[in-house]
Design a protein around this motif. Structure first.
Motif, PDB file in Angstrom:
ATOM      1  N   HIS A 390      37.492  59.810  16.440  1.00  0.00           N
ATOM      2  CA  HIS A 390      36.900  61.149  16.490  1.00  0.00           C
ATOM      3  C   HIS A 390      36.981  61.735  17.895  1.00  0.00           C
ATOM      4  CE1 HIS A 390      33.971  64.364  16.341  1.00  0.00           C
ATOM      5  NE2 HIS A 390      33.222  63.731  17.203  1.00  0.00           N
ATOM      6  N   VAL A 391      36.588  60.953  18.902  1.00  0.00           N
ATOM      7  CA  VAL A 391      36.612  61.435  20.284  1.00  0.00           C
ATOM      8  C   VAL A 391      38.045  61.755  20.713  1.00  0.00           C
ATOM      9  CG1 VAL A 391      36.181  60.775  22.677  1.00  0.00           C
ATOM     10  CG2 VAL A 391      34.487  60.254  20.919  1.00  0.00           C
ATOM     11  N   THR A 392      38.988  60.930  20.322  1.00  0.00           N
ATOM     12  CA  THR A 392      40.387  61.181  20.659  1.00  0.00           C
ATOM     13  C   THR A 392      40.856  62.502  20.072  1.00  0.00           C
ATOM     14  OG1 THR A 392      40.853  58.802  20.764  1.00  0.00           O
ATOM     15  CG2 THR A 392      42.733  60.279  20.477  1.00  0.00           C
ATOM     16  N   ARG A 393      40.528  62.752  18.796  1.00  0.00           N
ATOM     17  CA  ARG A 393      40.914  64.026  18.171  1.00  0.00           C
ATOM     18  C   ARG A 393      40.292  65.208  18.902  1.00  0.00           C
ATOM     19  NH1 ARG A 393      40.140  61.204  13.229  1.00  0.00           N
ATOM     20  NH2 ARG A 393      38.056  62.118  13.046  1.00  0.00           N
ATOM     21  N   ARG A 394      39.026  65.066  19.292  1.00  0.00           N
ATOM     22  CA  ARG A 394      38.353  66.161  20.001  1.00  0.00           C
ATOM     23  C   ARG A 394      39.020  66.439  21.351  1.00  0.00           C
ATOM     24  NH1 ARG A 394      33.105  67.597  17.956  1.00  0.00           N
ATOM     25  NH2 ARG A 394      33.011  68.934  19.792  1.00  0.00           N
ATOM     26  N   LEU A 395      39.344  65.381  22.089  1.00  0.00           N
ATOM     27  CA  LEU A 395      39.971  65.556  23.397  1.00  0.00           C
ATOM     28  C   LEU A 395      41.344  66.209  23.266  1.00  0.00           C
ATOM     29  CD1 LEU A 395      39.008  62.194  25.146  1.00  0.00           C
ATOM     30  CD2 LEU A 395      38.087  64.482  25.626  1.00  0.00           C
ATOM     31  N   ARG A 419      20.869  69.633  11.784  1.00  0.00           N
ATOM     32  CA  ARG A 419      21.762  69.771  10.638  1.00  0.00           C
ATOM     33  C   ARG A 419      23.203  69.946  11.090  1.00  0.00           C
ATOM     34  NH1 ARG A 419      22.005  73.707   7.740  1.00  0.00           N
ATOM     35  NH2 ARG A 419      22.576  72.686   5.821  1.00  0.00           N
ATOM     36  N   GLU A 420      23.372  70.315  12.360  1.00  0.00           N
ATOM     37  CA  GLU A 420      24.718  70.580  12.861  1.00  0.00           C
ATOM     38  C   GLU A 420      25.057  69.548  13.924  1.00  0.00           C
ATOM     39  OE1 GLU A 420      23.839  74.499  14.080  1.00  0.00           O
ATOM     40  OE2 GLU A 420      24.888  75.388  12.409  1.00  0.00           O
ATOM     41  N   ARG A 421      25.395  68.372  13.496  1.00  0.00           N
ATOM     42  CA  ARG A 421      25.678  67.278  14.402  1.00  0.00           C
ATOM     43  C   ARG A 421      26.927  67.565  15.230  1.00  0.00           C
ATOM     44  NH1 ARG A 421      20.749  65.827  13.533  1.00  0.00           N
ATOM     45  NH2 ARG A 421      20.365  64.549  11.713  1.00  0.00           N
ATOM     46  N   ALA A 422      27.061  66.782  16.264  1.00  0.00           N
ATOM     47  CA  ALA A 422      28.250  66.917  17.093  1.00  0.00           C
ATOM     48  C   ALA A 422      29.514  66.568  16.347  1.00  0.00           C
ATOM     49  CB  ALA A 422      28.114  66.013  18.315  1.00  0.00           C
ATOM     50  N   VAL A 423      29.374  65.973  15.178  1.00  0.00           N
ATOM     51  CA  VAL A 423      30.536  65.566  14.386  1.00  0.00           C
ATOM     52  C   VAL A 423      30.754  66.502  13.212  1.00  0.00           C
ATOM     53  CG1 VAL A 423      30.312  63.176  15.046  1.00  0.00           C
ATOM     54  CG2 VAL A 423      29.104  63.999  13.025  1.00  0.00           C
ATOM     55  N   ALA A 424      30.365  67.741  13.357  1.00  0.00           N
ATOM     56  CA  ALA A 424      30.445  68.668  12.215  1.00  0.00           C
ATOM     57  C   ALA A 424      31.867  68.885  11.743  1.00  0.00           C
ATOM     58  CB  ALA A 424      29.831  70.007  12.623  1.00  0.00           C
ATOM     59  N   ASP A 425      32.831  68.673  12.627  1.00  0.00           N
ATOM     60  CA  ASP A 425      34.208  68.919  12.225  1.00  0.00           C
ATOM     61  C   ASP A 425      34.947  67.634  11.873  1.00  0.00           C
ATOM     62  OD1 ASP A 425      35.853  69.105  15.477  1.00  0.00           O
ATOM     63  OD2 ASP A 425      34.194  67.880  14.739  1.00  0.00           O
ATOM     64  N   VAL A 426      34.238  66.512  11.733  1.00  0.00           N
ATOM     65  CA  VAL A 426      34.912  65.259  11.377  1.00  0.00           C
ATOM     66  C   VAL A 426      35.375  65.313   9.936  1.00  0.00           C
ATOM     67  CG1 VAL A 426      34.602  62.803  11.056  1.00  0.00           C
ATOM     68  CG2 VAL A 426      33.606  63.916  13.026  1.00  0.00           C
TER      69      VAL A 426
END
Length: 426
Positions: A390-395, A419-426
């Motif tokens: 996930h972090v790699t995709r974000r970077l 409700r809107e976690r930092a991983v909302a786009d995972v």
């Protein structure tokens, strides 16, 4: 010593999409360690590290994205048929809690549920009605205005002063793919008017609320379970030391910090409402008055609920299972200073906790990690693999955006909610 009725299974429902929801794993472990057969129907369950837990009995297909109430009911009926006996049903997110609240009568024949007044879960989750409920119960709450026209929206901003917090009254209705967030911080009248113009698209009205600045020691939360007799059991009050993203969002590091005044305020609120079941409340201290102002009332367990596992290892999830099976709820010792750490959001704090010397039993009483557990290692390992991807995709995504021509600034600053976690786009 806790003795749960192991003849009665538990079903955990989570509709919101988030494979990193550590609260679901906490519930699986809490009930599973007590010998309860735990079933999970959760979005993203196919990829979730929760599937690796030794305490999970079975996963079930969750409701499809954007499922209607009747589709959710059909999923729960299928699970009940497969489990083949009455089960304690626990929602792990707002969408699940609201669906169960609406379906309570229909589900009562196959699930064990708190006797909640019809529509109450939706009333406390609705930001507009929450403001009115706080006013009637005398609970401090930020000044909140609900404009009915563009002129009223502009006037509300001038009355509240900039910046101002803008919230959709019913955030669970906000459709995906629109770019709308449940809560944003607006810094001009124009930004507020642009948001107001999207009310129909958002599915509910826009609230404008006075902004309370954050800071060290200002963010608090209270968890609890209201039993069949109306008494608040288990849980406690906690202070948020670190959040993700910083300054807003979910609790990355929290501490059990008893506050009798805050707990008395919560007791008065749930008694006024006639609320039953698990709750998770968010507060922020108003620097001008010193009061704890209620920001959110979540009618389900908070992701960090295991922070309040007391001296008898009673938490709100176990409390509901005991109460629904008519078993006594022991009064365990309060453990002030106990900490809860979410490793992927606060890795250095988590590493210090893991490296702390001393007996395992003492360490667990002093703090608990969201993912790492000596008796259930697989979920933590799976989480780190998924998190690194996930972090790699974000970077990579950020690098691509920087390579493109600069875009105009966004009209409003998102304020991340739970409700809107930092991983909302995972």
């Amino acid at each position: 010593m806790l003795t749960l009725d192991t003849r009665v299974p538990a079903v955990l429902l989570r509709i919101d999409r988030n494979p990193f929801h550590h609260g679901t794993l906490g519930a699986v472990r809490s009930l599973g360690r007590a010998g309860v057969e735990v079933h999970v129907a959760a979005a993203d369950s196919a990829r979730s590290p929760v599937r690796r837990s030794r305490y999970l009995h079975q996963t079930h297909p969750p409701p499809p994205p954007g499922a209607s109430l009747q589709e959710i009911a059909a999923v729960l009926r299928r699970i009940s048929h497969r489990v083949s006996r009455p089960s304690v049903l626990i929602p792990m997110d707002d969408a699940g809690a609201l669906a169960i609240g609406r379906l309570q009568k229909e589900l009562a024949a196959t699930y064990l549920l708190p006797d909640q007044a019809g529509g109450l879960a939706e009333r406390v989750a609705d930001k507009a009605t929450l403001a009115r409920l706080c006013a009637s119960a005398g609970i401090p709450h930020p000044v909140t205005l609900l404009p009915r026209s563009t002129a009223q929206a502009a006037d509300a901003v001038r009355r509240l002063g900039l910046p101002v917090v803008a919230k959709w009254s019913r955030p669970w209705l906000v459709p995906g793919g629109t770019g709308l967030r449940s809560t944003v911080l607006v810094r001009s009248v124009r930004e507020a008017l642009e948001l107001y113009g999207r009310c129909e698209e958002a599915g509910s009205g826009l609230l404008l609320q006075a902004y309370l600045p954050g800071g060290p020691g200002r963010d608090w939360f209270v968890h609890g379970y209201v039993d069949r007799k109306g008494a608040v059991r288990s849980g406690g009050s906690g202070r948020k030391h670190r959040s993700w993203p910083r300054g807003a969002g979910l609790t990355a590091v929290g501490e059990w910090a008893p506050d009798p005044g805050l707990r008395s305020c919560v007791d008065r609120l749930v008694d006024t409402l006639g609320y039953r079941g698990i709750f998770d409340l968010d507060f922020r201290v108003d620097a001008a008055t010193g009061e704890h102002c209620l920001l959110d009332f979540n009618p389900r367990p908070g992701a960090q609920f295991r922070l309040f596992a007391d001296g008898a290892d009673l938490d709100v999830v176990r409390a509901q299972h005991l109460d629904m099976t008519h078993r006594p709820l022991p009064a365990g010792a309060v453990l002030p200073g106990r900490a809860f750490v979410v490793e992927n959001y606060s890795p250095l704090t988590a590493l210090r906790a893991v490296m702390t010397p001393g007996p395992a039993s003492t360490a667990v009483r002093r703090r608990e990690l969201a993912w790492h557990a000596r008796d259930d290692m697989a979920p933590a390992l799976a989480m780190w693999v998924l998190w690194c991807r996930h972090v790699t995709r974000r970077l990579l995504g950020r690098l691509r955006r920087k390579a493109r021509p600069s875009a105009p600034p966004a009209p409003a600053t998102p304020v991340t909610t739970k409700r809107e976690r930092a991983v909302a786009d995972v």
